[in-house]
Design an enzyme around this catalytic site. Structure first.
Site, mmCIF file in Angstrom:
data_model
loop_
_atom_site.group_PDB
_atom_site.id
_atom_site.type_symbol
_atom_site.label_atom_id
_atom_site.label_comp_id
_atom_site.label_asym_id
_atom_site.label_seq_id
_atom_site.Cartn_x
_atom_site.Cartn_y
_atom_site.Cartn_z
ATOM 1 N N LYS A 78 0.822 -1.211 0.000
ATOM 2 C CA LYS A 78 0.000 0.000 0.000
ATOM 3 C C LYS A 78 0.860 1.266 0.000
ATOM 4 O O LYS A 78 0.454 2.293 -0.536
ATOM 5 C CB LYS A 78 -0.962 0.014 1.196
ATOM 6 C CG LYS A 78 -2.129 -0.936 1.031
ATOM 7 C CD LYS A 78 -3.240 -0.637 2.022
ATOM 8 C CE LYS A 78 -4.397 -1.595 1.858
ATOM 9 N NZ LYS A 78 -5.361 -1.526 2.980
ATOM 10 N N LYS A 113 -6.485 -12.001 -8.912
ATOM 11 C CA LYS A 113 -7.655 -12.114 -8.038
ATOM 12 C C LYS A 113 -8.694 -11.065 -8.422
ATOM 13 O O LYS A 113 -8.343 -9.926 -8.744
ATOM 14 C CB LYS A 113 -7.161 -11.886 -6.605
ATOM 15 C CG LYS A 113 -8.206 -11.947 -5.533
ATOM 16 C CD LYS A 113 -7.588 -11.721 -4.152
ATOM 17 C CE LYS A 113 -8.157 -10.456 -3.536
ATOM 18 N NZ LYS A 113 -8.052 -10.372 -2.085
ATOM 19 N N LYS A 140 -12.118 -5.573 -5.391
ATOM 20 C CA LYS A 140 -13.011 -4.417 -5.283
ATOM 21 C C LYS A 140 -12.463 -3.206 -6.013
ATOM 22 O O LYS A 140 -13.200 -2.371 -6.488
ATOM 23 C CB LYS A 140 -13.110 -3.987 -3.801
ATOM 24 C CG LYS A 140 -13.997 -4.832 -2.950
ATOM 25 C CD LYS A 140 -14.199 -4.157 -1.598
ATOM 26 C CE LYS A 140 -13.320 -4.788 -0.553
ATOM 27 N NZ LYS A 140 -13.594 -4.536 0.829
HETATM 28 P P1 AMP Z 1 -10.985 -7.549 0.635
HETATM 29 O O1 AMP Z 1 -11.887 -7.383 -0.544
HETATM 30 O O2 AMP Z 1 -9.559 -7.710 0.217
HETATM 31 O O3 AMP Z 1 -11.213 -6.504 1.711
HETATM 32 O O4 AMP Z 1 -11.324 -8.948 1.303
HETATM 33 C C1 AMP Z 1 -12.400 -9.197 2.164
HETATM 34 C C2 AMP Z 1 -12.590 -10.707 2.257
HETATM 35 O O5 AMP Z 1 -13.120 -11.224 0.995
HETATM 36 C C3 AMP Z 1 -11.283 -11.465 2.519
HETATM 37 O O6 AMP Z 1 -11.438 -12.227 3.704
HETATM 38 C C4 AMP Z 1 -11.088 -12.404 1.324
HETATM 39 O O7 AMP Z 1 -10.974 -13.736 1.723
HETATM 40 C C5 AMP Z 1 -12.367 -12.349 0.514
HETATM 41 N N1 AMP Z 1 -12.051 -12.181 -0.924
HETATM 42 C C6 AMP Z 1 -11.707 -11.022 -1.521
HETATM 43 N N2 AMP Z 1 -11.532 -11.199 -2.855
HETATM 44 C C7 AMP Z 1 -11.743 -12.528 -3.109
HETATM 45 C C8 AMP Z 1 -11.707 -13.337 -4.303
HETATM 46 N N3 AMP Z 1 -11.426 -12.822 -5.494
HETATM 47 N N4 AMP Z 1 -11.981 -14.657 -4.178
HETATM 48 C C9 AMP Z 1 -12.275 -15.184 -2.971
HETATM 49 N N5 AMP Z 1 -12.330 -14.475 -1.819
HETATM 50 C C10 AMP Z 1 -12.072 -13.155 -1.869
#
Ligand code: AMP
Ligand code: TRP
Length: 334
Positions: A117, A199, A202
């Site tokens: 970051k 991946k 968001k």
């Molecule tokens: P984040 O979007 O990085 O804040 O992640 C929040 C939660 O969503 C985390 O615990 C990740 O395990 C899950 N997550 C985020 N993106 C993915 C993805 N592409 N596939 C599976 N799990 C995801």
């Protein structure tokens, strides 16, 4: 809230920093539904973590309520768990301060996400960004969490929380439960529709890459229609076919079927028809969740009351832990 005597404790949180993707749904929120029946669960909206990068305040407020409504629409049951907003419970910031004094600058600055970051937001390498995992440790340790369900990217932070718990315990005497990460096994990683090696995220800047839980049916179908595939026209799960394999995994996750069942049902079908079927399956599953989220957002007072109930529950548990910590470190408490 049910009597939770003797149950193990689960803690997790998501930052209200944007729209959730189907990756968040399959990899996080949906798995929490099964956990809430067996464990004492705390699910938070991590708004204090979110402001470590620059956000528009009005959007943070909107995303906080939307995330609360989404948790509920997905099936998180406020009668079974404490669903609350992190900034509503002051003990998070208070414990974070104490934990700062057992965190070494070296270990905080070695965290992968901090380094990452700092590169991506090089104009705003603030103290909060470096303190992010310490606040996360405070979140987890306040509730005596045994397990922390997170994605693989957060594993290092949970490991820091373990180190801090052990260090505090050995310096001041047994105080904290040492938490363990709970990482979903296989298939839980949904890839970008535009670059299946990455991946789904968001914050992807490519508008076709991520399917959001807020996307309407037409948008979902369009994104799947444009998803990157390959040119050999076979619908099978294989390492050398990342695009098709990702679409198949998404299909299985939303249809609730096995990979061989999915392959069998698409045998001989063209890519166009296949992508439409995957899109329709996702849209069908999301439609009732979206409708429920809209209903909840229209009832702001009820939503606020649910968050207040979650806050009270979290406040009570967190205060107990914090007083113990304050006593252990020697703060005069009268
Ligand atoms: P984040 O979007 O990085 O804040 O992640 C929040 C939660 O969503 C985390 O615990 C990740 O395990 C899950 N997550 C985020 N993106 C993915 C993805 N592409 N596939 C599976 N799990 C995801
Ligand atoms: N940092 C986590 C993420 O981005 C969100 C989070 C904040 C969290 N506090 C937490 C996750 C405590 C688990 C436990 O995914």
């Amino acid at each position: 809230m049910e009597q939770a005597e003797g149950k193990k404790v689960i803690y997790s949180a998501i930052q209200p920093s944007g729209n959730l993707t189907i990756g968040n749904y399959v990899g996080a929120v949906r798995n929490w539904l099964t956990l809430q029946r067996e464990y004492e669960c705390y699910f938070a909206i991590a708004d204090m973590h979110a402001i470590t990068v620059k956000l528009v305040p009005a959007e943070l407020r909107r995303h906080t309520l939307e995330l609360a409504a989404l948790y509920l629409a997905c099936g998180i049951d406020p009668a079974q768990c404490a669903l609350y907003v992190q900034s509503h419970v002051p003990a998070h910031a208070e414990l974070c301060w104490v934990l700062n004094t057992v965190t070494y600058v070296g270990e905080a600055s070695r965290m992968t996400q901090f380094k990452d970051k700092s590169r991506r937001h090089s104009d705003n390498v603030n103290m909060g960004l470096m303190d992010y995992p310490v606040l996360m440790a405070a979140d987890i340790l306040l509730y005596g969490a045994n397990y922390v369900p997170v994605g693989a990217d957060q594993k290092q932070h949970v490991e820091l929380a373990r180190d801090l718990a052990e260090r505090f315990n050995s310096r001041y005497g047994e105080t904290f439960t040492v938490p363990e990460p709970l990482i979903p096994k296989g298939g839980a990683r949904i890839a970008s529709l535009q670059d299946p090696e990455r991946k789904m995220s968001k914050s992807d800047t490519n508008p076709g890459a991520s399917v959001f839980l807020s996307d309407d049916r037409d948008t979902i179908l369009r994104k799947f229609r444009r998803a990157v595939t390959d040119s050999d026209n076979r619908i099978v799960f294989s390492e050398d076919k990342p695009g098709i394999s990702n679409l198949l995994s998404i299909y299985c996750a939303f249809k609730g079927c096995t990979m061989s069942e999915a392959e069998a049902s698409f045998a001989g079908m063209g890519y166009g028809e296949f992508k439409l079927a995957v899109g329709e399956t996702v849209a069908d599953v999301l439609a009732p969740v979206q409708a429920r989220q809209r209903e909840l957002l229209a009832e702001k007072k009820e939503l606020a009351a649910l968050l207040e109930a979650g806050r009270e529950r979290a406040f009570y548990t967190s205060r107990k832990t914090l007083s113990k910590v304050y006593r252990k470190v020697g703060f005069y408490q009268g």
